[in-house]
Enzyme design. Structure first.
Site, mmCIF file in Angstrom:
data_model
loop_
_atom_site.group_PDB
_atom_site.id
_atom_site.type_symbol
_atom_site.label_atom_id
_atom_site.label_comp_id
_atom_site.label_asym_id
_atom_site.label_seq_id
_atom_site.Cartn_x
_atom_site.Cartn_y
_atom_site.Cartn_z
ATOM 1 N N THR A 37 -7.776 -3.769 2.248
ATOM 2 C CA THR A 37 -7.157 -4.350 1.047
ATOM 3 C C THR A 37 -7.973 -3.977 -0.177
ATOM 4 O O THR A 37 -9.189 -3.942 -0.124
ATOM 5 C CB THR A 37 -7.156 -5.890 1.141
ATOM 6 O OG1 THR A 37 -6.558 -6.256 2.374
ATOM 7 C CG2 THR A 37 -6.386 -6.523 -0.008
ATOM 8 N N ARG A 42 4.738 -7.707 10.114
ATOM 9 C CA ARG A 42 3.798 -8.777 9.729
ATOM 10 C C ARG A 42 3.555 -8.714 8.236
ATOM 11 O O ARG A 42 3.304 -7.669 7.663
ATOM 12 C CB ARG A 42 2.488 -8.604 10.495
ATOM 13 C CG ARG A 42 1.413 -9.650 10.173
ATOM 14 C CD ARG A 42 0.362 -9.108 9.251
ATOM 15 N NE ARG A 42 -0.687 -10.081 8.986
ATOM 16 C CZ ARG A 42 -1.586 -9.909 8.031
ATOM 17 N NH1 ARG A 42 -1.538 -8.813 7.294
ATOM 18 N NH2 ARG A 42 -2.518 -10.811 7.799
ATOM 19 N N GLU A 70 -8.851 -12.501 5.865
ATOM 20 C CA GLU A 70 -7.881 -12.968 6.854
ATOM 21 C C GLU A 70 -6.655 -13.547 6.141
ATOM 22 O O GLU A 70 -6.706 -14.673 5.613
ATOM 23 C CB GLU A 70 -8.516 -14.052 7.728
ATOM 24 C CG GLU A 70 -9.307 -13.515 8.892
ATOM 25 C CD GLU A 70 -10.034 -14.629 9.638
ATOM 26 O OE1 GLU A 70 -10.932 -14.293 10.387
ATOM 27 O OE2 GLU A 70 -9.702 -15.823 9.436
#
Lengths: 192, 131
Positions: B1, B29, B53
């Protein structure tokens, strides 16, 4: 008023054993992106344009997990997602499940600026990108050898990895590790 | 990310986040990065971009919470970042970067390292990975 400011990130959760040369490579890329943003701010570009410009640069470089160099799905493909928000009026745009748009952050920007919605996903997002002649590439463009190796490790360890760049030797993927933290064998943390 | 948060010389804040998600993730997802208020948020007070997460960031509405504790608890930017990373992640592991309309920069993370860089108009510049 305090003047301009900029922060960039390339992901959290770093392999504790990341080799020094990789750390240096990461720092050089972050410095390059900061300088790109700084010169845009000095040319009085608005904040919304600067964040898009910097994230595009990060998507294009394969070092971090976005755009080219994205993490792989269980099927070894790439599905990307992105969002952007302008504090001035709290306008926003987001996309998910993007597989062939070269810069997902610019598609999120297009959703914000050119659609009546704030979030488009999968085939809708791809169709919107095509309609607006965004640069499209084959899914292969986003897949790197590094990440193919990472996916193999993740599958052997039967786990899902986030942003870790876990080296082959210490992951112990082939060995059934009794203790797992954050989805990784505890051996990864052994040095600590 | 990857992510970026910026305040320009007019005091306007913005934030952007982009990712490939999790290695070996299920097809379809969705993580925190595209969710406004979770992975990305910007208002007239600050701009925030999160990473880590995704499921924990979503549950904690992490990016919006930085702005919320600034707005409702009157915390400064770094205080707000520290509060949110400490109080909103439960057992999740994540990090975030933020800027304020007054030209401050801040970041926080509760995992092993975060790739980040920051700079301000008065000449401050820092690039780091570890604590």
């Amino acid at each position: 008023m305090g003047g301009w400011a900029i922060v960039v990130h390339g992901g959290a959760g770093v392999d504790p054993n990341l080799p020094a040369e990789r750390q240096e490579e990461a720092k050089q890329l972050l410095t390059h992106c900061l300088n790109l943003g700084i010169s845009a701010l000095r040319s009085s570009l608005p904040a919304i344009d600067v964040v898009e410009l910097v994230v595009r640069e990060l998507e294009t470089n394969p070092f971090f997990n976005s755009g080219r160099g994205s993490a792989l799905t269980e099927k070894g493909t790439v599905e990307m997602e992105a969002s952007i928000m302008d504090g001035n009026g709290r306008r926003c745009g987001a996309v998910s499940g993007v597989t062939s748009v070269k810069n997902p952050i610019s598609l999120a920007r297009l959703v914000m600026d050119k659609s009546p919605h704030s979030y488009l996903a999968f085939s809708g997002a791809e169709a919107f990108a095509k309609k607006h002649d965004m640069e499209m590439v084959d899914n292969e463009y986003f897949i790197t050898e590094d990440n193919k190796g990472m996916l193999k490790q993740a599958k052997e360890a039967n786990t899902i990895l986030f942003d870790y760049r876990v080296p082959l030797d210490s992951c112990g993927a082939g060995v059934e590790s009794p203790i797992v933290m954050n989805g990784l064998p505890i051996s990864v943390y052994a040095p600590e | 990310t990857v992510g970026c948060a910026v305040v320009d010389s007019q005091g306007r804040c913005a934030a952007a986040t982009s990712t490939g998600g999790l290695m070996n993730k299920m097809m379809g997802r969705i993580g925190d990065s595209p969710l406004i208020g979770a992975g990305t948020y910007a208002c007239d007070l600050c701009g925030v971009s999160c990473t880590g997460e995704g499921e924990a960031i979503i549950r904690g509405t992490l990016a919006r919470d930085v702005a919320a504790v600034m707005e409702y608890k009157g915390l400064g930017l770094q205080e707000a970042v520290d509060f949110v990373v400490k109080e909103r992640l439960d057992e999740g592991k994540a990090g975030l970067i933020a800027v304020s309309k007054t030209g401050e920069v801040a970041y926080g993370f509760n995992c092993v390292g975060m790739f980040r860089g920051c700079a301000t108009e008065d000449g401050f510049m820092e690039v780091g990975i570890w604590e």
